[in-house]
Design a protein around this motif. Structure first.
Motif, PDB file in Angstrom:
ATOM      1  N   LYS A  22       0.824  -1.217   0.000  1.00  0.00           N
ATOM      2  CA  LYS A  22       0.000   0.000   0.000  1.00  0.00           C
ATOM      3  C   LYS A  22       0.854   1.261   0.000  1.00  0.00           C
ATOM      4  N   ALA A  42       0.720   4.295  -2.698  1.00  0.00           N
ATOM      5  CA  ALA A  42       0.559   5.689  -2.256  1.00  0.00           C
ATOM      6  C   ALA A  42       1.575   6.599  -2.926  1.00  0.00           C
ATOM      7  N   ALA A  77       0.614   7.632  -6.495  1.00  0.00           N
ATOM      8  CA  ALA A  77      -0.724   8.190  -6.702  1.00  0.00           C
ATOM      9  C   ALA A  77      -0.645   9.643  -7.154  1.00  0.00           C
ATOM     10  N   MET A 106      -5.862  11.944  -6.184  1.00  0.00           N
ATOM     11  CA  MET A 106      -6.083  10.646  -5.555  1.00  0.00           C
ATOM     12  C   MET A 106      -5.494  10.625  -4.146  1.00  0.00           C
ATOM     13  N   ARG A 116      -7.742  12.527  -1.707  1.00  0.00           N
ATOM     14  CA  ARG A 116      -8.958  11.782  -1.392  1.00  0.00           C
ATOM     15  C   ARG A 116      -8.670  10.631  -0.431  1.00  0.00           C
ATOM     16  N   ARG A 117      -7.592   9.878  -0.707  1.00  0.00           N
ATOM     17  CA  ARG A 117      -7.251   8.750   0.155  1.00  0.00           C
ATOM     18  C   ARG A 117      -6.817   9.223   1.546  1.00  0.00           C
ATOM     19  N   GLU A 167      -9.813   9.964   3.646  1.00  0.00           N
ATOM     20  CA  GLU A 167     -10.427   8.733   4.139  1.00  0.00           C
ATOM     21  C   GLU A 167      -9.608   8.112   5.263  1.00  0.00           C
ATOM     22  N   LEU A 168      -8.264   8.104   5.088  1.00  0.00           N
ATOM     23  CA  LEU A 168      -7.392   7.488   6.102  1.00  0.00           C
ATOM     24  C   LEU A 168      -7.429   8.262   7.415  1.00  0.00           C
ATOM     25  N   THR A 193       0.344   3.828   5.725  1.00  0.00           N
ATOM     26  CA  THR A 193      -0.173   4.214   4.416  1.00  0.00           C
ATOM     27  C   THR A 193      -0.368   5.725   4.331  1.00  0.00           C
ATOM     28  N   TYR A 240       1.462   8.628   1.778  1.00  0.00           N
ATOM     29  CA  TYR A 240       0.801   9.680   1.001  1.00  0.00           C
ATOM     30  C   TYR A 240       1.321  11.059   1.388  1.00  0.00           C
TER      31      TYR A 240
END
Length: 709
Positions: free
Chosen positions: A125, A129, A132, A136, A139-140, A143-144, A165, A169
Motif C-alpha cells: 500500500k 501511495a 498516486a 487521488m 482523497r485517500r 479517508e485514512l 499508508t 501519502y
C-alpha cells in the motif's frame, strides 16, 4: 584536478575488479557447497549465505529457490523471512502481493505471522501511495485520517497499517505538520504492538525510523533528523547482532549504516565537533572496502562537502560544492540540493568568492521561489485535505443523525402502542384490584414481609459467618507474619553477632603495637554489624504501621568521629573518578548527647544514596552548629543527577524511586526521616542549593536526655 579525478577513477576500477573477483569467487564456492549439500537444512543455510552476498538483481531467483527448500521442511521462520524480503523488494505488483498474502495465510498462527502479514500489506500500500496522483492522494488521505481519528474498535495492527499508508501519502506534502503528528502517533502504536504480541516488529521499526529521518531532514529539523538516525543505527546494530547469532556472517548492512552516517553528517548543525569527526571517520571506514560506497565517498563527495563546511575549512569545500552545484546527481533529493546551495553561500561568503556567491544566491532565490510555490500548493492541498476530512466527518455525522432519527421514530411508535396497552392493562388491573383488594393486599403484604425478613436473616447469618472466618484467617496470617519476623530477626542477628565476636577476637590476639590499628577496623565491623541489625529491625518496624517507634539510646558522642567512621565505611561504594571530601575534621569537633549509632545510620544512608547517583565529580560532607547552638547539622552535597523540582518530598515516601533502574527498594530515605524524627531532628533536601547534584541536610539536637521506645 583532472589528474586527481583520473587517479580516483582508476582506484575505484581497481576496487570494483577486486570486489567483483571476490564476489565471484565466493559465489562459486557457495554454489559448490550447495551442490554437495545432502540435508535440506544445509542447503537452506548455504542459500542464506548466497542471498546475503548477492547483488540486488540476483535476489528474486535466490528467494524462490530458498522457498522451494524451506516449504517442504516446514521451516516457518525461514518462510516468514522470505515473504518479508519478497515484499520489500517487489514493486507495485498485485499478483505478487496476493501470492505473498496467500503464503502467509497457509502458515500456522503466531505473532510472527501477524507481523509478516502486516509488513506485506504496508509495503504494497505504501508503494501504491507513492505513485498516486495529487487528487487521488488527497482523497485517500481524507479517508485514512477519518478512519484513524474515528478508530472505534480498530486493533493496533489495523492502526499501524493505516498510519504507514497515510505517511506514505504525506511524503508528497513533506512540509505539512501532519507528517510529524502522524509519525509520532505511529511510533506509539509500534511500541504497543511490541507489548501486545511480545515480538519486536524490527522491519516495521526500520521503515518507520527511515521515514522519520527523511521527513525531518527534508524540513530542516536537524536535531530530530539526527535523533531518528541514531535510533536507526542502534536498530541496525540489533539486526546485525541477530543475523550473526543465526550464523549469517555475510549480512553486514554496511550500505544501510553508510546512508545513516551520511544523512547525519548532512545535518551537521545538530552535531558536536566530536560527532562530526566520528561520523566522517565511520563513512571513510565503510567506503574503504565497498565499491558502491567508495564511488559515493570518493567521487560524489557529498560527505566531504558537509565535513569541510562543518569544520569551516571552506577553501577545501568550495571545489566540491561547485561541482555538486553544477552537476547534481540524478537521484539527489531536494533537501540535499538546498543544503548544497546553503553550504556554497556560506563558503563563498567566508572566502570572498563573489562570483560563486552570486551564482549560489541566484540559485537559492530560484529554489526559494519554487519552494514557496510548492509550499503554497502543499498548504492548499492540506487545507483541501482537511476540508475533505471535515466533509467526510459531516457526512458520517449526518448518516449517524439519520439513524438516530429513525430510532427515535421507532421508539415513539413503540411508546404510543405501549401507552395504549398500558391504559388497557391499568383499567383491567383496576377492576381486579377493586374486587380483591382487601384480601390480596393483606396476604401479599404479610407474605412479602415474611419473605424479606427470612431473606435478610439468612444474609445476616451468612455475612456473620464469613466475617468470623475472615477474622480467623487474619489472625492466623498475623501470627505467621509475627513468627516469620521474629525468626528472621534471630537468623540475621546470630551471624552478625558471630562476625562481631570474631573481629574482636582478632583485635585481642594481635600484637600490642598493631592493636590500635586493627581496633579501628574492628570498631567499623562492629558498628556496621550493629547498623545492619538495626536496619533490619527498622525495615520490619516500618512495614508495620502500628510498630513504627524506634529505640533511641542517648550517650555523649563526637560528631567528627561519627563523620570519619561513616566516611570510611561507605568509601568502597564510590564510583571510579568520584572523590569524597570530609570537612567535619577534628578541629571542628564537638561533643553531643544523642544516639551516635542512629546518627551514623542516617549519615551513612545519605552518603550511600549520594554515591549511588553520582557518576563523576565529588561528594562532600560538612557539619556545623545551627539553631542558636541547640542543633547540629550534617550536610551531604553531591554532583550527581540531582532531584527534579517538585520531587523533594516524594523521595522520602516509602518505596518511592524516581529511577526504577537503580538498586534498592526505595526505603532508605524513608528510614532516614523516621530515625531523624525519633532523634528529635529532621532530614530534608536543601532547595536553595544551586549547581549540579543535590544537597541533603540532617539536623538533630545537640543535647537529648530522653530514651524513646
Amino acid at each position: 584536478m583532472s589528474t586527481f579525478r583520473h587517479f580516483v577513477l582508476l582506484v575505484l576500477l581497481g576496487f570494483s575488479a577486486v570486489a567483483g573477483a571476490n564476489r565471484a569467487q565466493l559465489s562459486d564456492s557457495l554454489n559448490k557447497e550447495l551442490a554437495a549439500a545432502i540435508e535440506p537444512s544445509d542447503s537452506l543455510r548455504i542459500l542464506y549465505d548466497i542471498f546475503d552476498s548477492a547483488t540486488r538483481t540476483e535476489l528474486g531467483d535466490i528467494m524462490e529457490e530458498m522457498w522451494a527448500v524451506a516449504q517442504p521442511m516446514n521451516d516457518v521462520k525461514a518462510q516468514m523471512e522470505i515473504i518479508r524480503h519478497t515484499a520489500n523488494r517487489a514493486d507495485y505488483d498485485e499478483v505478487l502481493y496476493q501470492r505473498n498474502l496467500d503464503r502467509v495465510a497457509e502458515l500456522p498462527d503466531s505473532p510472527d505471522k501477524v507481523r509478516t502479514s502486516l509488513y506485506v500489506k504496508i509495503m504494497y500500500k505504501s508503494k501504491i501511495a507513492r505513485s498516486a496522483s495529487d487528487s487521488m492522494a488527497r482523497r485517500r488521505m481524507a479517508e485514512l485520517i477519518t478512519q484513524i481519528e474515528d478508530n472505534g474498535d480498530d486493533t493496533t495492527v489495523k492502526q499501524i497499517e493505516l498510519l504507514f499508508t497515510l505517511c506514505a501519502y504525506l511524503e508528497q506534502f513533506s512540509s505539512s505538520p501532519l507528517m510529524s503528528q502522524y509519525l509520532d502517533k505511529l511510533e506509539v502504536y509500534i511500541r504497543r504492538f511490541e507489548r501486545e504480541f511480545g515480538i519486536q516488529p524490527y522491519m516495521l521499526t526500520y521503515q518507520y525510523l527511515t521515514q522519520r529521518a527523511l521527513a525531518y531532514s527534508s524540513i530542516g529539523n536537524h536535531a530530530k533528523a539526527v535523533e531518528a538516525d541514531k535510533k536507526l543505527l542502534n536498530h541496525i546494530d540489533y539486526l546485525v547482532k541477530q543475523y550473526k547469532a543465526a550464523g549469517r556472517m555475510q549480512r553486514d548492512l554496511h550500505y544501510n549504516r553508510y546512508v545513516c552516517y551520511r544523512r547525519m553528517l548532512c545535518n551537521y548543525k545538530a552535531l558536536s565537533d566530536d560527532e562530526i569527526e566520528e561520523y566522517y571517520g565511520k563513512l571513510k571506514e565503510l567506503a574503504h572496502d565497498d565499491v558502491v560506497l567508495s564511488h559515493d565517498f570518493y567521487n560524489v563527495r557529498m560527505a566531504d562537502a558537509c565535513y569541510y563546511t562543518a569544520k569551516k575549512r571552506y577553501q577545501e569545500a568550495l571545489p566540491i560544492l561547485r561541482r555538486l552545484l553544477e552537476s547534481p546527481s540524478h537521484d539527489t533529493k531536494p533537501y540535499i540540493t538546498r543544503q548544497v546551495v546553503e553550504m556554497t553561500i556560506e563558503a563563498a561568503r567566508e572566502t570572498g568568492n563573489k562570483d560563486l556567491l552570486l551564482e549560489a544566491l541566484l540559485i537559492s532565490r530560484d529554489m526559494t521561489e519554487q519552494e514557496q510555490e510548492i509550499l503554497k500548493d502543499n498548504q492548499l492541498s492540506v487545507m483541501q485535505l482537511m476540508s475533505d476530512v471535515n466533509e467526510t466527518k459531516l457526512q458520517q455525522q449526518m448518516q449517524h443523525n439519520e439513524r438516530l432519527e429513525h430510532k427515535v421514530d421507532m421508539a415513539r411508535t413503540v411508546r404510543n402502542y405501549s401507552i395504549v396497552l398500558a391504559v388497557v392493562m391499568v383499567i383491567f388491573l383496576f377492576v381486579i384490584f377493586i374486587m380483591w383488594r382487601r384480601a390480596k393486599m393483606l396476604n401479599k403484604g404479610i407474605s412479602r414481609s415474611n419473605g424479606k425478613l427470612t431473606e435478610e436473616r439468612d444474609i445476616l447469618k451468612h455475612t456473620q459467618n464469613e466475617l468470623i472466618k475472615a477474622n480467623d484467617r487474619i489472625k492466623r496470617a498475623e501470627k505467621k507474619r509475627e513468627d516469620f519476623v521474629n525468626n528472621m530477626s534471630h537468623e540475621i542477628a546470630t551471624p552478625l553477632n558471630a562476625i562481631t565476636e570474631y573481629s574482636q577476637l582478632l583485635t585481642d590476639c594481635a600484637d600490642e603495637e598493631k592493636r590500635p590499628y586493627l581496633k579501628r577496623f574492628s570498631d567499623a565491623i562492629n558498628l556496621n554489624a550493629d547498623l545492619i541489625l538495626r536496619l533490619v529491625n527498622d525495615v520490619l518496624e516500618v512495614a508495620s504501621s502500628d510498630k513504627n517507634m524506634l529505640k533511641i539510646d542517648c550517650k555523649p558522642g563526637d560528631v567528627a568521629s561519627i563523620a570519619e567512621i561513616a566516611g570510611d565505611t561507605f568509601k568502597h561504594r564510590l564510583n571510579p573518578g568520584v572523590t569524597f571530601v570530609n570537612n567535619v575534621t577534628s578541629d571542628k569537633s564537638m561533643m553531643v548527647t544523642t544516639d551516635s549509632k542512629r546518627v551514623m545510620q542516617v549519615l551513612l544512608n545519605l552518603l550511600v544514596n549520594a554515591a549511588k547517583f553520582t557518576e563523576e565529580g565529588s561528594i562532600t560532607l560538612d557539619g556545623k552548629v545551627s539553631g542558636d547552638g541547640l542543633m547540629y547539622e550534617y550536610s551531604v552535597t553531591d554532583t550527581g543527577i540531582g532531584i527534579p523540582a517538585g520531587k523533594e518530598e516524594i523521595i522520602f515516601k516509602r518505596f518511592e524511586q524516581l529511577n526504577s533502574r537503580t538498586q534498592g527498594i526505595g526505603l532508605g530515605l524513608a528510614v532516614c526521616r523516621l530515625v531523624a524524627s525519633a532523634l528529635g531532628g529532621e532530614v530534608f533536601v536543601d532547595t536553595s542549593h544551586t549547581g549540579r547534584g543535590a544537597r541533603f541536610v540532617f539536623r538533630f539536637p545537640v543535647k537529648s536526655n530522653s530514651t524513646q521506645d
